[in-house]
Design a protein around this motif. Structure first.
Motif, PDB file in Angstrom:
ATOM      1  N   ARG A  78       7.659  30.846  68.820  1.00 44.79           N
ATOM      2  CA  ARG A  78       6.549  30.500  68.192  1.00 44.79           C
ATOM      3  C   ARG A  78       6.546  31.455  66.625  1.00 44.79           C
ATOM      4  O   ARG A  78       7.268  32.471  66.653  1.00 44.79           O
ATOM      5  N   LYS A  79       5.927  31.061  65.715  1.00 43.60           N
ATOM      6  CA  LYS A  79       5.901  31.631  64.428  1.00 43.60           C
ATOM      7  C   LYS A  79       4.528  32.655  64.283  1.00 43.60           C
ATOM      8  O   LYS A  79       3.558  32.135  64.766  1.00 43.60           O
ATOM      9  N   MET A  80       4.808  33.671  63.903  1.00 41.63           N
ATOM     10  CA  MET A  80       3.794  34.581  63.666  1.00 41.63           C
ATOM     11  C   MET A  80       4.035  35.234  62.158  1.00 41.63           C
ATOM     12  O   MET A  80       4.914  36.161  61.866  1.00 41.63           O
ATOM     13  N   GLY A  81       3.289  34.560  61.218  1.00 42.30           N
ATOM     14  CA  GLY A  81       3.529  34.940  59.859  1.00 42.30           C
ATOM     15  C   GLY A  81       4.710  34.440  59.168  1.00 42.30           C
ATOM     16  O   GLY A  81       5.224  33.283  59.329  1.00 42.30           O
ATOM     17  N   LEU A  82       5.572  35.415  58.839  1.00 42.69           N
ATOM     18  CA  LEU A  82       6.955  35.125  58.223  1.00 42.69           C
ATOM     19  C   LEU A  82       8.073  35.438  59.275  1.00 42.69           C
ATOM     20  O   LEU A  82       9.290  35.294  59.151  1.00 42.69           O
ATOM     21  N   GLN A 125      10.644  46.398  65.140  1.00 37.44           N
ATOM     22  CA  GLN A 125      10.312  46.722  63.763  1.00 37.44           C
ATOM     23  C   GLN A 125      10.532  45.913  62.638  1.00 37.44           C
ATOM     24  O   GLN A 125      11.584  45.232  62.938  1.00 37.44           O
ATOM     25  N   ARG A 126       9.797  45.756  61.699  1.00 37.53           N
ATOM     26  CA  ARG A 126      10.116  44.839  60.645  1.00 37.53           C
ATOM     27  C   ARG A 126      11.362  45.223  60.199  1.00 37.53           C
ATOM     28  O   ARG A 126      11.646  46.334  60.088  1.00 37.53           O
ATOM     29  N   ASN A 127      12.142  44.212  59.425  1.00 43.83           N
ATOM     30  CA  ASN A 127      13.377  44.506  58.894  1.00 43.83           C
ATOM     31  C   ASN A 127      13.333  44.328  57.423  1.00 43.83           C
ATOM     32  O   ASN A 127      12.446  43.796  56.862  1.00 43.83           O
ATOM     33  N   VAL A 173       1.338  44.053  57.605  1.00 43.29           N
ATOM     34  CA  VAL A 173       1.132  45.189  58.441  1.00 43.29           C
ATOM     35  C   VAL A 173       1.588  45.313  59.315  1.00 43.29           C
ATOM     36  O   VAL A 173       1.678  44.348  60.349  1.00 43.29           O
ATOM     37  N   PRO A 174       2.379  46.338  59.664  1.00 43.87           N
ATOM     38  CA  PRO A 174       3.136  46.861  61.093  1.00 43.87           C
ATOM     39  C   PRO A 174       2.287  46.490  62.605  1.00 43.87           C
ATOM     40  O   PRO A 174       1.099  46.627  62.081  1.00 43.87           O
ATOM     41  N   GLY A 192       1.579  42.168  65.968  1.00 43.36           N
ATOM     42  CA  GLY A 192       1.367  42.222  64.230  1.00 43.36           C
ATOM     43  C   GLY A 192       0.231  41.604  63.810  1.00 43.36           C
ATOM     44  O   GLY A 192      -0.580  40.920  64.688  1.00 43.36           O
ATOM     45  N   HIS A 193       0.150  41.463  62.302  1.00 45.92           N
ATOM     46  CA  HIS A 193      -0.918  40.536  61.883  1.00 45.92           C
ATOM     47  C   HIS A 193      -0.394  39.476  61.251  1.00 45.92           C
ATOM     48  O   HIS A 193      -1.216  39.023  59.992  1.00 45.92           O
ATOM     49  N   GLY A 194       0.789  38.656  61.742  1.00 43.93           N
ATOM     50  CA  GLY A 194       1.112  37.674  60.842  1.00 43.93           C
ATOM     51  C   GLY A 194       0.222  36.519  60.908  1.00 43.93           C
ATOM     52  O   GLY A 194       0.392  35.523  60.169  1.00 43.93           O
ATOM     53  N   LYS A 195      -0.704  36.482  61.849  1.00 48.91           N
ATOM     54  CA  LYS A 195      -1.696  35.108  61.787  1.00 48.91           C
ATOM     55  C   LYS A 195      -2.312  35.267  60.616  1.00 48.91           C
ATOM     56  O   LYS A 195      -3.052  33.973  60.200  1.00 48.91           O
TER      57      LYS A 195
END
Length: 309
Positions: A247-251, A4-6, A72-73, A81-84
């Motif tokens: 790999r990076k996904m958003g932040l 989950q997001r922290n 967005v979770p 997630g929606h990091g892209k």
């Protein structure tokens, strides 16, 4: 299942969003000031600069939207997630820069070829000095935040601000030459605008590359992978880390680890070690959303082939 997001990541995202809003407000005020000064001062370079500032507002709004979507979770349709959305926003801004460069270049050439050029007014120089100072200060502030939160979109937005400062500096030189040179030097203002277009185009190209790389899941800075590998290797029961892929996904980051353990360890022990590695990595690196772990027996490749038989 992904983590989950922290609170740490949410705090970084919140700061990035606030920084983007500051950019929108500053650009709105500068766009009006430069537009009015350009019309009253008969400066195409200043008018072109006003258009660039107006598009800065649009680009900042795109970055803001990208950051909001990236927060967005995960859901059933987007388990990672929606990091892209964050690097996609950076791509839109970069392409916008290239489009602005082409559009302003066409206008500059048209003004250069016009037989009715008129030298700009002297007061426009004072407006440009103020603009350069404000925009460069804003660019450094936004770039600092973008570097801290490791946001491609925010860093792209910062360089968009810097390109505005550079175009204003070019306009200052051109107007200065036109004013001081007098008759015969009226075109200097338009040549300055054309030169500024080259700067904008270069920045657009330079910023597009890392955004595309992130969308293509290019490896992040090697320091990130090295730090995660070192953290995992310190966990009790880990013999070594055979492979670490990030790999990076958003932040945030997603990590794949191949962990070597005692070949005589039971499945239960290997499973426990994997959980310790995952918990330790996520605790030490708050930006890591999830860690996928593959347990392997320590030893040479020959040893492993024998075990498989």
């Amino acid at each position: 299942m992904t983590g989950q997001r922290n609170a740490h990541t949410d705090a970084l995202a919140s700061r990035a969003l606030k920084t983007t809003i500051i950019g929108v407000v500053v650009n709105a005020m500068l766009a009006v000031a430069k537009g009015v000064a350009g019309v009253l001062g008969h400066s195409y370079a200043l008018l072109a600069d006003a258009v660039e500032s107006t598009l800065d507002i649009v680009s900042s709004a795109v970055v803001w939207g990208g950051l909001r979507i990236a927060q967005v979770p995960p859901d059933e349709g987007h388990p990672y997630g929606h990091g892209k959305a964050e690097p996609l926003a950076a791509i839109v801004v970069s392409i916008t820069l290239l489009g602005v460069a082409i559009s302003l270049a066409v206008g500059s050439i048209r003004e250069i070829l016009s037989p009715e050029n008129r030298a700009p007014e002297t007061f426009t120089l004072l407006v440009l000095v103020a603009v350069v100072i404000i925009k460069e200060t804003l660019a450094r502030f936004v770039l600092g935040v973008g570097t801290e939160v490791e946001s491609t979109a925010v860093k792209t937005d910062a360089w968009h601000h810097r390109s505005d400062a550079l175009t204003s500096a070019a306009a200052f030189v051109g107007i200065g030459v036109a004013v001081l040179g007098g008759e015969g030097f009226e075109d200097a203002d338009d040549w300055a605008a054309l030169f500024a277009c080259l700067i904008i185009a270069y920045n657009g190209y330079r910023l597009l590359r890392p955004a595309l790389a992130e969308v293509m899941d290019a490896a992040p800075d090697t320091g990130v992978e090295r730090a995660i590998r070192e953290t995992a290797e310190r966990v009790e029961g880990v013999v070594t880390i055979e492979q670490c892929v990030v790999r990076k996904m958003g932040l945030e980051y997603f990590v794949d680890l191949h962990v070597e353990v005692d070949p005589n360890a039971t499945v239960y022990v290997g499973h426990a070690i994997a959980h310790r590695v995952k918990d330790t990595v996520r605790a030490a690196h708050p930006r890591v959303r999830d860690v996928m772990i593959h347990i392997e027996p320590a030893g040479t490749a020959d040893d492993r082939s024998v075990l498989m038989l």
